[in-house]
Design a protein around this motif. Structure first.
Motif, PDB file in Angstrom:
ATOM      1  N   THR A 129       0.786  -1.110  -0.129  1.00 55.69           N
ATOM      2  CA  THR A 129       0.101   0.015  -0.016  1.00 55.69           C
ATOM      3  C   THR A 129       0.670   1.171   0.062  1.00 55.69           C
ATOM      4  OG1 THR A 129      -0.001  -0.212   2.252  1.00 55.69           O
ATOM      5  CG2 THR A 129      -1.972  -1.117   1.194  1.00 55.69           C
ATOM      6  N   PRO A 133      -1.036   3.076  -3.090  1.00 54.87           N
ATOM      7  CA  PRO A 133      -1.960   3.548  -2.142  1.00 54.87           C
ATOM      8  C   PRO A 133      -3.470   3.038  -2.609  1.00 54.87           C
ATOM      9  CG  PRO A 133      -0.530   5.009  -2.790  1.00 54.87           C
ATOM     10  CD  PRO A 133      -0.342   4.090  -3.946  1.00 54.87           C
ATOM     11  N   GLU A 134      -3.651   2.634  -3.819  1.00 56.96           N
ATOM     12  CA  GLU A 134      -5.176   2.471  -4.295  1.00 56.96           C
ATOM     13  C   GLU A 134      -5.462   0.861  -3.893  1.00 56.96           C
ATOM     14  OE1 GLU A 134      -2.340   1.882  -7.504  1.00 56.96           O
ATOM     15  OE2 GLU A 134      -2.849   3.237  -6.090  1.00 56.96           O
ATOM     16  N   GLY A 136      -5.049  -0.216  -0.605  1.00 58.19           N
ATOM     17  CA  GLY A 136      -5.413  -0.129   0.650  1.00 58.19           C
ATOM     18  C   GLY A 136      -6.859   0.526   0.795  1.00 58.19           C
ATOM     19  N   ALA A 137      -7.569   0.801  -0.302  1.00 59.84           N
ATOM     20  CA  ALA A 137      -9.010   1.528  -0.571  1.00 59.84           C
ATOM     21  C   ALA A 137     -10.051   0.676   0.064  1.00 59.84           C
ATOM     22  CB  ALA A 137      -9.144   2.215  -1.824  1.00 59.84           C
ATOM     23  N   HIS A 138      -9.793  -0.681  -0.257  1.00 58.01           N
ATOM     24  CA  HIS A 138     -10.980  -1.502  -0.018  1.00 58.01           C
ATOM     25  C   HIS A 138     -10.291  -2.981   0.688  1.00 58.01           C
ATOM     26  CE1 HIS A 138     -14.466  -4.210  -0.189  1.00 58.01           C
ATOM     27  NE2 HIS A 138     -15.130  -3.006  -0.263  1.00 58.01           N
ATOM     28  N   LYS A 139     -11.029  -3.747   1.270  1.00 50.80           N
ATOM     29  CA  LYS A 139     -10.329  -4.995   2.118  1.00 50.80           C
ATOM     30  C   LYS A 139     -10.275  -5.802   0.651  1.00 50.80           C
ATOM     31  CE  LYS A 139     -14.537  -6.948   3.616  1.00 50.80           C
ATOM     32  NZ  LYS A 139     -15.353  -7.369   4.891  1.00 50.80           N
ATOM     33  N   SER A 141      -9.716  -5.364  -2.204  1.00 45.43           N
ATOM     34  CA  SER A 141      -8.570  -5.154  -3.083  1.00 45.43           C
ATOM     35  C   SER A 141      -7.090  -5.675  -2.295  1.00 45.43           C
ATOM     36  CB  SER A 141      -8.298  -3.688  -3.460  1.00 45.43           C
ATOM     37  OG  SER A 141      -8.162  -2.863  -2.244  1.00 45.43           O
TER      38      SER A 141
END
Length: 459
Positions: A129, A133-134, A136-139, A141
Motif C-alpha cells: 500500500t 496506495p489504491e 488499501g482503499a478496500h479490504k 483489493s
C-alpha cells in the motif's frame, strides 16, 4: 523402530530428468540463499521497534538466540550428512523413533509452513500500500493483493526447481542490498546517545531478557530449509550442512548489525513509537523522506523471496511422508523436480486462511494462528535434536563419529535447550492451540496407518 534400510532414499535423477530444462538441483549458493531467504522474511523491518521498549538488553537476547540458532544449524548439518534425503526433520525423527514420530514432525512442519505463508502474504500488503496506495482503499483489493503474493511464488515453484532457485537468488540479492546499507553503512552514522537505557522497563534483567527474546524467537525459524530440500541439493551430504551454517550465520549478522545500526541511528523515544524503523534509519542517514519507498520495495521483495522458498518447503515434507505411506499418495506427485500437489494444496489452504482473515475481520484469531506456528515449528526441531542425541548415545557406530562425540553431544544439548526456549516463548495460548493442531493429526495418522497395514484382499 524403523530400520535405516526402510528409510526413503533419493536415488540419482534418471537420465530423462537430467535433461529436463525445468528441473535442476541446487548448488551451495542457491541452497545458502534458500536458508537466508527463509529465515529473513519481513520481520526484520519491524524487529528494532518491537524490542526497543525493553532497551538495549534486547541486543543481548538477540546474541543468545543467535548462539542457539547456530547450534541448531550445526545439528541439522550433522543429521543431513547421515540422512541426505528430502524431508529433513521428518526423516531424522522417523529414523530414530519410528513412523509416528516422523508423522508428527511432518504434520507440525506442514502446519507451520502454510500458516506462515498466509501471515507473510497478509503482512506484505501493508508495504504494498506504500507503493500502490489504491490497494488499501478496500479490504477486497487488499485480499486480492495478498492472494497474488501467494500464488505468484507458487507458479514459480510449479514451473520447476530451476525457476525456484533463480527467483530465490534474485530476491535474496535485491533484499539484502538495502538491509546491508543500513546494517553496515549505518555504523558510520552511529550515535551512541540514541541507544537509550540498557533496561527500559521495571523488570529484572532476566525478565527483560526473556520478554524481548519471546518477540525475537520467530525470527530464526527456517534454519532447517536446506535439510528439508536435501533431495534437490547437489551432493547433499556435503552441501546441506554448509548451506545451513552459512545461511544461518549470514542471517544472524544481518539481524544483529541491522538492529544495532537502527538503535544508533534513531533516538530511543522515537524508535519505540516507530512503525517503520528502517525507514527512519535511512532518513537519518541521508535526510529526506524517500526511505519509505526504498524500505517498502525491500520488504515486498523480502517477503516474496521468503514465500518462494517456504512454498517449496511446504511441499517437500508431505512429499517425503507420502512416499512412506504416512501422507495421502497424491502428495507424492512430482513434476519438474517439484511436488506439485503439495504446492497447490498448501497454497490453497494458505489462501483460504487469508480470505477468512479479511472476510471475518478476525485479526485476533489470525494473530493466534501465527503464534501457533512458533510452537508447531519447534516440534520438528525438538524431535530432530532428540534424534541426534539418540544416535550419539545409542552406540550405533555407523551413525556416530566417536572422535566428535563430546562436541556433537554438547551441540545437540544446546540445540535442544534452544528449541525448548522457543516453546516457552510462544506463550500458553499458542501452546494450547498448537497441541490441538497436533492432536488433529493423530486422527490422520490413524487413517493412514490403517491403510498401510490393511490385509491384502484374498482371491
Amino acid at each position: 523402530m524403523t530400520s535405516t534400510a526402510a528409510l526413503p532414499t533419493e536415488a540419482p535423477a534418471p537420465p530423462g530428468q537430467d535433461r529436463d530444462p525445468h528441473a535442476r538441483r541446487f548448488g551451495l549458493p542457491i541452497a545458502t540463499c534458500l536458508v537466508m531467504g527463509n529465515i529473513i522474511g519481513g520481520g526484520i523491518f519491524l524487529l528494532p521497534a518491537s524490542v526497543a521498549p525493553f532497551g538495549t538488553i534486547s541486543l543481548v537476547a538477540f546474541a543468545v538466540l543467535t548462539v542457539g540458532a547456530v547450534a541448531l544449524a550445526l545439528v541439522f548439518g550433522r543429521l543431513a550428512r547421515r540422512h541426505p534425503q528430502t524431508g529433513g526433520p521428518y526423516v531424522y525423527a522417523r529414523a530414530a523413533f519410528g513412523d509416528f514420530a516422523g508423522f508428527l514432525a511432518a504434520w507440525s512442519y506442514w502446519i507451520t509452513s502454510w500458516v506462515s505463508n498466509a501471515a507473510l502474504a497478509v503482512a506484505s500488503v501493508g508495504y504494498l500500500t506504500v507503493l500502490f496506495p489504491e490497494i488499501g482503499a478496500h479490504k477486497w483489493s487488499m485480499c486480492l493483493a495478498a492472494l497474488a503474493m501467494q500464488w505468484l511464488p507458487a507458479l514459480a515453484n510449479l514451473a520447476g526447481t530451476r525457476y525456484v532457485g533463480a527467483v530465490q537468488l534474485v530476491a535474496t540479492v535485491l533484499k539484502f542490498a538495502p538491509l546491508l546499507l543500513v546494517a553496515v553503512g549505518g555504523l558510520f552514522f552511529f550515535d551512541p546517545d540514541n541507544l537509550g537505557p540498557f533496561q527500559a522497563t521495571d523488570q529484572s534483567a532476566a525478565g527483560a531478557l526473556s520478554a524481548s527474546a519471546a518477540i525475537l524467537l520467530f525470527s530464526y525459524l527456517g534454519v532447517e530449509s536446506a535439510a528439508v530440500s536435501a533431495g534437490e541439493v547437489r551432493d547433499p551430504a556435503r552441501n546441506v550442512g554448509r548451506a545451513t551454517i552459512l545461511g544461518t550465520t549470514g542471517a544472524a549478522v544481518v539481524y544483529l548489525l541491522g538492529t544495532l545500526s537502527v538503535f544508533g541511528l534513531v533516538a530511543h523515544d522515537r524508535l519505540v513509537a516507530s512503525e517503520a524503523p528502517f525507514t527512519d534509519a535511512v532518513n537519518a542517514m541521508f535526510g529526506g523522506t524517500w526511505g519509505g519507498t526504498v524500505v517498502a520495495c525491500a520488504a515486498v521483495i523480502s517477503m516474496a523471496g521468503a514465500l518462494n522458498g517456504w512454498t517449496l518447503l511446504s511441499a517437500q515434507t508431505p512429499y517425503a511422508a507420502a512416499k512412506d505411506g504416512l501422507f495421502p499418495r497424491a502428495f507424492e506427485t512430482k513434476r519438474r523436480g517439484v511436488p506439485v500437489v503439495g504446492v497447490v494444496v498448501t497454497t490453497a489452504l494458505a489462501s483460504a486462511l487469508t480470505v477468512y482473515n479479511y472476510t471475518a475481520g478476525s485479526g485476533g484469531v489470525f494473530e493466534i494462528l501465527v503464534l501457533v506456528t512458533t510452537f508447531t515449528a519447534t516440534v520438528p526441531y525438538l524431535l530432530s535434536t532428540a534424534a541426534q542425541l539418540y544416535f550419539l548415545l545409542s552406540g550405533r557406530a555407523e551413525r556416530v563419529h566417536r572422535g566428535r562425540l563430546a562436541r556433537d553431544g554438547a551441540l545437540a544439548c544446546l540445540a535442544f535447550g534452544f528449541s525448548m526456549w522457543l516453546v516457552a516463548g510462544s506463550g500458553y495460548a499458542a501452546v494450547y492451540q498448537g497441541v490441538l493442531f497436533l492432536f488433529a493429526g493423530v486422527a490422520v495418522y490413524a487413517v493412514m496407518a490403517a491403510r498401510r497395514h490393511r490385509p491384502a484382499p484374498t482371491a
